[in-house]
Scaffold this motif. Sequence first.
Motif, PDB file in Angstrom:
ATOM      1  N   VAL A 186      35.557  38.513  36.711  1.00 48.11           N
ATOM      2  CA  VAL A 186      34.364  39.202  37.231  1.00 48.11           C
ATOM      3  C   VAL A 186      33.411  39.526  36.090  1.00 48.11           C
ATOM      4  CG1 VAL A 186      33.541  41.308  38.353  1.00 48.11           C
ATOM      5  CG2 VAL A 186      35.597  40.158  39.220  1.00 48.11           C
ATOM      6  N   PHE A 201      36.156  36.871  45.444  1.00 50.56           N
ATOM      7  CA  PHE A 201      34.953  37.237  44.685  1.00 50.56           C
ATOM      8  C   PHE A 201      34.017  36.038  44.540  1.00 50.56           C
ATOM      9  CE2 PHE A 201      32.957  37.116  40.451  1.00 50.56           C
ATOM     10  CZ  PHE A 201      32.137  38.237  40.522  1.00 50.56           C
ATOM     11  N   THR A 202      34.582  34.891  44.200  1.00 42.93           N
ATOM     12  CA  THR A 202      33.767  33.699  43.976  1.00 42.93           C
ATOM     13  C   THR A 202      33.128  33.212  45.271  1.00 42.93           C
ATOM     14  OG1 THR A 202      35.181  33.076  42.103  1.00 42.93           O
ATOM     15  CG2 THR A 202      33.796  31.351  43.047  1.00 42.93           C
ATOM     16  N   TYR A 210      41.867  39.183  36.886  1.00 45.79           N
ATOM     17  CA  TYR A 210      40.812  39.257  37.908  1.00 45.79           C
ATOM     18  C   TYR A 210      39.514  39.825  37.349  1.00 45.79           C
ATOM     19  CZ  TYR A 210      38.054  40.959  41.833  1.00 45.79           C
ATOM     20  OH  TYR A 210      37.019  41.230  42.690  1.00 45.79           O
ATOM     21  N   SER A 267      32.167  35.068  47.799  1.00 43.47           N
ATOM     22  CA  SER A 267      31.038  35.957  48.073  1.00 43.47           C
ATOM     23  C   SER A 267      29.837  35.598  47.212  1.00 43.47           C
ATOM     24  CB  SER A 267      31.444  37.414  47.828  1.00 43.47           C
ATOM     25  OG  SER A 267      32.432  37.831  48.738  1.00 43.47           O
TER      26      SER A 267
END
Length: 332
Positions: free
Chosen positions: A118, A164-165, A114, A167
Amino acid sequence: MAGNRRSIVITGASAGVGRAITLRLAGPDTALALLARDADALEDVAREVRARGGQALVLPCDVASGDAVAAAGRAATEAHGRIDVWINVAMAAVFGTVDQITPEEVRRVTEVTYLGFVNGTMAALRDMRTRERGTIVQIGSALAYRGIPLQSAYCGAKHAIRGFTASLRCELAAAGSGIAITELHLPAVNTPQFDWARTHRDSEPRPAGPVYQPEAIAEAVASAIDRPAREYWLGRQGPLLIMGNQVWPGLLDRLMAKSGIEGQSTEQPVKRDQPDNLFTPVPGLHRTRGRFGQEAAARVPTFDARLVRASAISAALIVAGMLGFALGAAFI
């Protein structure tokens, strides 16, 4: 400087899917920057890239380190002038039930699988936001939608990448950015992962479901770079698993409970003294393919997720309409 060559950064480039992508993209029109922990393995890949007429910049680093990945991004920009495409591939896994694995193992899988994505995405954006151009490719998994037994740490990390992607997409859209992000959610792939992943089981692990060769995945990635969609779902079972989980997750829970553990186990007992690559690289196993080549398909079906969802919604509306018509007719 890259000049007219397309500048591409690939994490996890030393083995498996990352290595297959590297070799597929290598050629006179590309300048590649290759990231992984094992410098010797990266140099081996770089020699193959150069033999195909491509440029290869070797940048050994652990993607779990934000500082190291940021430095690699700056080095790629300095050497090639810019970053056109950044492909996040690097991953780590541990096989075992939740009560068998340790917090340290979960943390490490999360940091690589993960946070590695990021860190790579942030490094790519530092260059791409200066031009508001570029493409970020997230190599995901059908397990980013549907968790399975024995891989809780990996599944959790892949789920996190999707959040995450999503957002980031909103933020780029708000800024009017031209940076594209595409996710490819993979099926089971014949990579060395099953030879060097840490396991707490008594038998050697194997891929779950139909297996595909890494080169087939690389071909889909090359196509996605040229035609970036929001998401691509790969494999015959991938779309069924993803859509099925959205409609009937409880049924999949029961199916996974019944066959998910046995389906990831071979009859070969684990050698307890064999090394794993969770915390340190394993020299000598950095290759593209694993040991399941006899059952691995050379081509992988690739679906634009938007079209799959649209087709499913259309089918549901047609069925609902037909049922409504039938019920209405029954009362006439």
